[in-house]
Design an enzyme around this catalytic site. Structure first.
Site: not given
Ligand SMILES: NC(=O)c1ccc[n+]([C@@H]2O[C@H](COP(=O)([O-])OP(=O)(O)OC[C@H]3O[C@@H](n4cnc5c(N)ncnc54)[C@H](OP(=O)(O)O)[C@@H]3O)[C@@H](O)[C@H]2O)c1
Length: 247
Positions: A17, A20, A69, A95, A146, A159, A161, A163, A191
């Site tokens: 990934g 970008r 992936v 990533n 994260s 999300y 869980a 990470k 970020i």
């Protein structure tokens, strides 16, 4: 550029990934540090070409490979091409990921499974298939976790869980793959990548952050570069890059 400014000279890196946003920033930082870099992309073909052109400007070998992936066959084929072109593999950066909000009572099984497929199963799959190549080079794996894998965000159950599972996978792999391969994780907080639609939210988050601002891509790439160049003895660590927001 002097050799000491190119700490990754001669190293071969694969970043999933990487077309970008943060993946691109990591790819450029690694290329600037002298690494030959293969990035993968799924939908962002033109951004990937642009990133390859920019990496080539640092005088390194750079390439982009299409890869989902979540698909074992596509992962195998992308890894084969990257290793052939770069002559081996020293560093893998997992990533590629997805992020979305969903109220807990509305979260569907399809959403849950898709999140885990890209964010947790993906890094497992790519790492497992890259093992032999990384073994040969006393390699490194850097997972992108994260703050959401550490702090519970109620509208991001899938999300968070996914990470949190990736953070644990980092520690399990660190033990399972030692002493040949070091495995660490960078876990960014808020970020600011310049998204106008998130400006109001980000301003509020900056006020809540002990360091008085949101992170920027440099904060994240510096942390990734740390694990790319740190003593190989450092393994199994999850480095939260959040200006103290999670404290
Ligand atoms: N940005 C932040 O504030 C933040 C905060 C905490 C953690 N992180 C983590 O840091 C990493 C980078 O963040 P980001 O915001 O730059 O990520 P992002 O834009 O959400 O996603 C990065 C890339 O992942 C790729 N991707 C998604 N699903 C894929 C799949 N099934 N197969 C292959 N590629 C896939 C996409 O490639 P294509 O565009 O080519 O489809 C996308 O460009 C992620 O792991 C993210 O979870 C970011």
């Amino acid at each position: 550029m002097p050799e000491h400014n190119r700490p990754l000279q001669g190293k071969a890196v694969l970043i999933t990934g990487g077309a970008r946003r943060l993946g691109r920033a990591i790819a450029l930082a690694m290329a600037e540090a002298g690494a030959d870099v293969a990035i993968t992309f799924r939908n962002s073909a033109s951004e990937a070409r642009h990133t390859v052109t920019d990496m080539s400007g640092f005088g390194v070998r750079a390439m982009a490979l299409s890869c989902d992936v979540t698909d074992p066959k596509k992962v195998k084929s992308a890894l084969k091409k990257a290793v052939k072109e770069l002559g081996g593999l020293d560093i893998l950066v997992n990533n590629a990921a997805n992020y979305e909000a969903a109220e807990f009572d509305k979260l569907t099984l399809a959403q849950w499974d898709a999140m885990f497929a890209s964010n947790t199963r993906g890094p497992f799959l790519v790492s497992q298939q890259a093992l032999d190549r990384l073994h040969e080079r006393t390699g490194r794996i850097i997972n992108m976790g994260s703050l959401g894998g550490v702090r519970p965000w109620p509208s991001h159950a899938h999300y968070c869980a996914s990470k949190a599972a990736l953070h644990m996978l980092t520690k399990v792999m660190a033990k399972a793959l030692a002493p040949e391969i070091a495995v660490n994780c960078v876990a960014p907080g808020m970020i600011d990548l310049g998204e106008k639609s998130a400006a109001v939210f980000l301003k509020r988050m900056a006020r809540q952050t002990p360091m008085g601002r949101n992170g920027d891509s440099r904060d994240v790439t510096d942390a990734v570069m740390f694990f790319a160049t740190s003593p190989h003895f450092i393994t199994g660590q999850v480095l939260v890059v959040d200006g103290g927001l999670g404290l």
